[in-house]
Design a protein around this motif. Structure first.
Motif, PDB file in Angstrom:
ATOM      1  N   UNK A   8     112.174  43.943  32.504  1.00  0.00           N
ATOM      2  CA  UNK A   8     112.771  43.983  33.763  1.00  0.00           C
ATOM      3  C   UNK A   8     112.031  43.632  35.124  1.00  0.00           C
ATOM      4  N   UNK A   9     111.011  43.954  35.163  1.00  0.00           N
ATOM      5  CA  UNK A   9     109.959  43.405  36.383  1.00  0.00           C
ATOM      6  C   UNK A   9     109.917  41.806  36.447  1.00  0.00           C
ATOM      7  N   UNK A  10     109.718  41.292  35.385  1.00  0.00           N
ATOM      8  CA  UNK A  10     109.615  39.908  35.328  1.00  0.00           C
ATOM      9  C   UNK A  10     110.957  39.104  35.778  1.00  0.00           C
ATOM     10  N   UNK A  11     111.890  39.576  35.306  1.00  0.00           N
ATOM     11  CA  UNK A  11     113.257  38.997  35.750  1.00  0.00           C
ATOM     12  C   UNK A  11     113.540  39.373  37.080  1.00  0.00           C
TER      13      UNK A  11
ATOM     14  N   UNK B 173     105.414  35.208  32.161  1.00  0.00           N
ATOM     15  CA  UNK B 173     104.897  36.341  32.762  1.00  0.00           C
ATOM     16  C   UNK B 173     103.583  36.972  32.451  1.00  0.00           C
ATOM     17  N   UNK B 174     102.614  36.816  33.266  1.00  0.00           N
ATOM     18  CA  UNK B 174     101.128  37.371  33.024  1.00  0.00           C
ATOM     19  C   UNK B 174     100.946  38.488  32.348  1.00  0.00           C
ATOM     20  N   UNK B 175     101.666  39.551  32.932  1.00  0.00           N
ATOM     21  CA  UNK B 175     101.593  40.856  32.351  1.00  0.00           C
ATOM     22  C   UNK B 175     102.217  40.998  31.223  1.00  0.00           C
ATOM     23  N   UNK B 176     103.197  40.394  30.882  1.00  0.00           N
ATOM     24  CA  UNK B 176     103.557  40.550  29.527  1.00  0.00           C
ATOM     25  C   UNK B 176     102.787  39.720  28.448  1.00  0.00           C
TER      26      UNK B 176
ATOM     27  N   UNK C  41     102.016  39.787  22.216  1.00  0.00           N
ATOM     28  CA  UNK C  41     102.070  38.368  21.313  1.00  0.00           C
ATOM     29  C   UNK C  41     103.228  37.696  21.574  1.00  0.00           C
ATOM     30  N   UNK C  42     103.057  36.267  21.521  1.00  0.00           N
ATOM     31  CA  UNK C  42     104.336  35.486  21.783  1.00  0.00           C
ATOM     32  C   UNK C  42     105.351  35.843  20.810  1.00  0.00           C
ATOM     33  N   UNK C  43     105.115  36.025  19.385  1.00  0.00           N
ATOM     34  CA  UNK C  43     106.182  36.471  18.667  1.00  0.00           C
ATOM     35  C   UNK C  43     106.841  37.966  18.879  1.00  0.00           C
ATOM     36  N   UNK C  44     105.970  38.862  19.550  1.00  0.00           N
ATOM     37  CA  UNK C  44     106.556  40.052  19.946  1.00  0.00           C
ATOM     38  C   UNK C  44     107.560  39.744  21.072  1.00  0.00           C
TER      39      UNK C  44
ATOM     40  N   UNK D 119     109.519  51.265  25.641  1.00  0.00           N
ATOM     41  CA  UNK D 119     110.007  51.552  27.049  1.00  0.00           C
ATOM     42  C   UNK D 119     109.356  50.528  27.850  1.00  0.00           C
ATOM     43  N   UNK D 120     107.709  50.542  27.529  1.00  0.00           N
ATOM     44  CA  UNK D 120     107.114  49.540  28.518  1.00  0.00           C
ATOM     45  C   UNK D 120     107.335  48.360  28.384  1.00  0.00           C
ATOM     46  N   UNK D 121     107.631  47.915  27.209  1.00  0.00           N
ATOM     47  CA  UNK D 121     107.867  46.237  27.050  1.00  0.00           C
ATOM     48  C   UNK D 121     109.267  45.944  27.893  1.00  0.00           C
ATOM     49  N   UNK D 122     110.041  46.865  27.616  1.00  0.00           N
ATOM     50  CA  UNK D 122     111.523  46.460  28.425  1.00  0.00           C
ATOM     51  C   UNK D 122     111.289  46.806  30.128  1.00  0.00           C
TER      52      UNK D 122
END
Length: 90
Positions: free
Chosen positions: A30-33, A62-65, A70-73, A23-26
């Motif tokens: 969402x916030x980045x978009x 996006x800095x927070x992401x 990791x980039x792969x994630x 959930x945190x990732x998504x």
């Protein structure tokens, strides 16, 4: 064009169909978009980029992401979101 809202819908749909631990990732995706102007997103599409490419650029810049994942994630998350989109149409 409603690309921004389509991307948000794709992220929402993907988050509904996966493990709640993501959930945190998504939420961060969402916030980045949401932080990007719709016109900027549409500009990328008009310059021959796909929705997947646009989402990947948004996520990877996006800095927070990028601090938390990791980039792969992040690439895998974008692939998952965009593949979830295809399953909705069937």
């Amino acid at each position: 064009m409603n690309t921004k809202y389509l991307l948000l819908e794709h992220i929402h749909s993907a988050s509904e169909s996966c493990d709640r631990r993501l959930n945190q990732l998504f939420t961060l995706m969402t916030q980045a978009v949401m932080r990007n102007d719709a016109e900027e997103i549409d500009w990328h599409l008009m310059n021959d980029m796909s929705e997947s490419d646009v989402l990947l650029i948004i996520v990877l810049t996006n800095i927070k992401l990028t601090i938390q994942y990791d980039e792969l994630i992040l690439r895998s998350a974008v692939d998952y979101v965009m593949s979830s989109k295809g399953h909705q149409l069937h």
